[in-house]
Write an enzyme that holds these catalytic residues in place. Structure first.
Site, PDB file in Angstrom:
ATOM      1  NE  ARG A 138      -8.396   2.416   3.854  1.00 57.72           N
ATOM      2  CZ  ARG A 138      -7.781   3.001   2.777  1.00 57.72           C
ATOM      3  NH1 ARG A 138      -6.512   3.529   2.783  1.00 57.72           N
ATOM      4  NH2 ARG A 138      -8.474   3.292   1.463  1.00 57.72           N
TER       5      ARG A 138
ATOM      6  NE  ARG B  38     -11.073   1.190   7.923  1.00 64.44           N
ATOM      7  CZ  ARG B  38     -11.026   1.037   6.696  1.00 64.44           C
ATOM      8  NH1 ARG B  38     -10.574  -0.148   6.117  1.00 64.44           N
ATOM      9  NH2 ARG B  38     -12.012   1.848   5.918  1.00 64.44           N
TER      10      ARG B  38
ATOM     11  CD  GLU C 187     -11.089  -3.526  -1.149  1.00 63.80           C
ATOM     12  OE1 GLU C 187     -10.901  -4.447  -0.190  1.00 63.80           O
ATOM     13  OE2 GLU C 187     -10.934  -2.549  -0.844  1.00 63.80           O
TER      14      GLU C 187
END
Length: 424
Positions: A294, A336, A302
């Site tokens: 990330r 992540r 998004e």
């Protein structure tokens, strides 16, 4: 010395091909265009003094390059360097192309650039000296061809050739630049240390650093999330591979040897489920560990938001086929690795912010450079900033999460009511 520039057909009786001492006194340069393969070639032929003449690799050159090599050969011959090598130098090999002196590396580089310009093929064996993919290598040679053509005059010395490579590939990885220089037996000057040194320094708190295998473009999930793989031959990774994974890899190799593909695929799924993958490498299979990354300090739209697809595509085009340098700070609640990421000398978060394809995620990162890069894109109305009031991705997620929860409460609450009423 004679130079013949012939037309579309070779001489009726061309001299036989032979290995030549390119540092001896050349007598002829034959340049012609062959009909059989339709490619322009030049053959450098010459012979030196009877004593001390040694064979070297014969290369195909353009006329201007051939003349340059002749001049270099004569100068070096007069200096007594090549035609009288010392016993220590006689068997010394400085590069994979079979040359023994860097000056010949300039000629081989010229030949490889000429070959790439005509065929698009990078030299065989280069992958053993660099870490990036064939796709990245082709990108380097495109740049080098342009730089070589624009150079006035083209490089005639190892130092000049090294300088051209270093300056052309300055934004690429230091390991790759050094690998290209080593491949052509060219000197790695002090300027190489400047490659990749203009990257922003990571803040204190970095817990882990590693270099990935080349990224598959399909592993870019969106504008701020990437799945990467790391070779387990690295000391830190090797120590952490579970025995169950090692055993599965060994068994898979045996099943493949027996052509039992169903069993091999089942073992591959077992390996993948454990967070690893067996992938093809230049020297055989590679066991690689999976990391989900990330990008730290930014938040991209998004996928279903405006500019979400553009952000994903821009990140995919940047990192696809390239190895990345990862500086991990922490792990988020989704497992992540939150990290700073560098690709061929480019700070990826800076790239996304300046393209107007991400927000500075102020809630989790207060680095002033990020605010500056976002402001520059906003003022220029680049990317998502072309909209007067673009929706923030964290607010979009919050609203959609609220909508889903509201639907769940209404839908499942109604079902619960009906069941309760039925029971009564």
């Amino acid at each position: 010395m004679k130079i013949f520039l012939l037309g579309s057909t070779p001489p009726v009786h061309p001299p036989p091909a032979r290995k030549v001492d390119c540092c001896a006194a050349p007598t002829e340069v034959l340049v012609y265009q062959c009909q059989d393969n339709r490619s322009r070639r030049g053959r450098l032929a010459g012979e030196g003094a009877e004593r001390g003449a040694r064979s070297r690799r014969c290369v195909l050159l353009q006329p201007s390059i051939a003349v340059a090599i002749i001049i270099m050969g004569n100068v070096l011959r007069l200096l007594g360097k090549c035609c009288n090598p010392s016993p220590q130098e006689e068997g010394q090999s400085l590069g994979p192309q079979g040359v023994t002196y860097p000056t010949a590396g300039v000629a081989v580089l010229a030949h490889d650039l000429f070959h790439f310009d005509n065929t698009g093929e990078v030299p065989d064996g280069l992958s053993r000296h660099v870490v990036s993919s064939k796709k990245a290598q082709a990108n380097w040679y495109k740049k080098l061809v342009v730089a070589w053509k624009e150079a006035k005059p083209p490089p005639k010395s190892p130092e000049a050739a090294s300088k051209l490579i270093i300056e052309t590939l300055r934004r690429h990885r230091k390991e790759d630049v050094e690998g290209v220089l080593a491949f052509y037996a060219l000197p790695a000057t002090d300027a190489v240390t400047g490659v990749d040194q203009d990257l922003p320094l990571s803040l204190p708190g970095v817990k882990l650093q590693f270099t990935t295998l080349p990224v598959d473009a399909k592993d870019v999930a969106d504008g701020d999330t990437i799945t990467v793989y790391v070779d387990t031959k690295e000391a830190r990774e090797s120590a952490q591979v579970p025995d169950s994974v090692r055993n599965a890899v060994t068994r898979r190799s045996k099943e493949l040897a027996k052509k039992s593909y169903a069993e091999a695929n089942a073992l591959q799924k077992q390996i993948f489920k454990a967070g690893y993958r067996v992938t093809n490498g230049p020297n055989g299979d590679i066991l690689a560990r999976k990391y989900r990354i990330r990008l730290r300090g930014i938040d991209a739209p998004e996928s279903s938001m405006p500019y979400g697809a553009e952000a994903k595509e821009a990140l995919r085009n940047l990192v696809g086929g390239n190895s990345l340098k990862i500086h991990v700070y922490e792990e988020d609640r989704y497992g992540r690795s939150v990290a700073d990421v560098y690709c061929n000398g480019i700070f990826v978060q800076e790239f996304m912010l300046k393209k107007g394809l991400a927000w500075h995620y102020v809630a989790y990162d207060r680095r002033p450079q990020f605010a500056k890069w976002e402001k520059e894109a906003r003022v220029a109305r680049i990317g998502l900033w072309a909209s007067s009031d673009p929706e923030k991705p964290w607010e979009w997620r919050k609203d959609n999460r609220r909508g889903v929860n509201s639907y769940n409460r209404g839908h499942f609450g109604d079902i619960k009511y009906k069941l309760t009423h039925f029971e009564q």
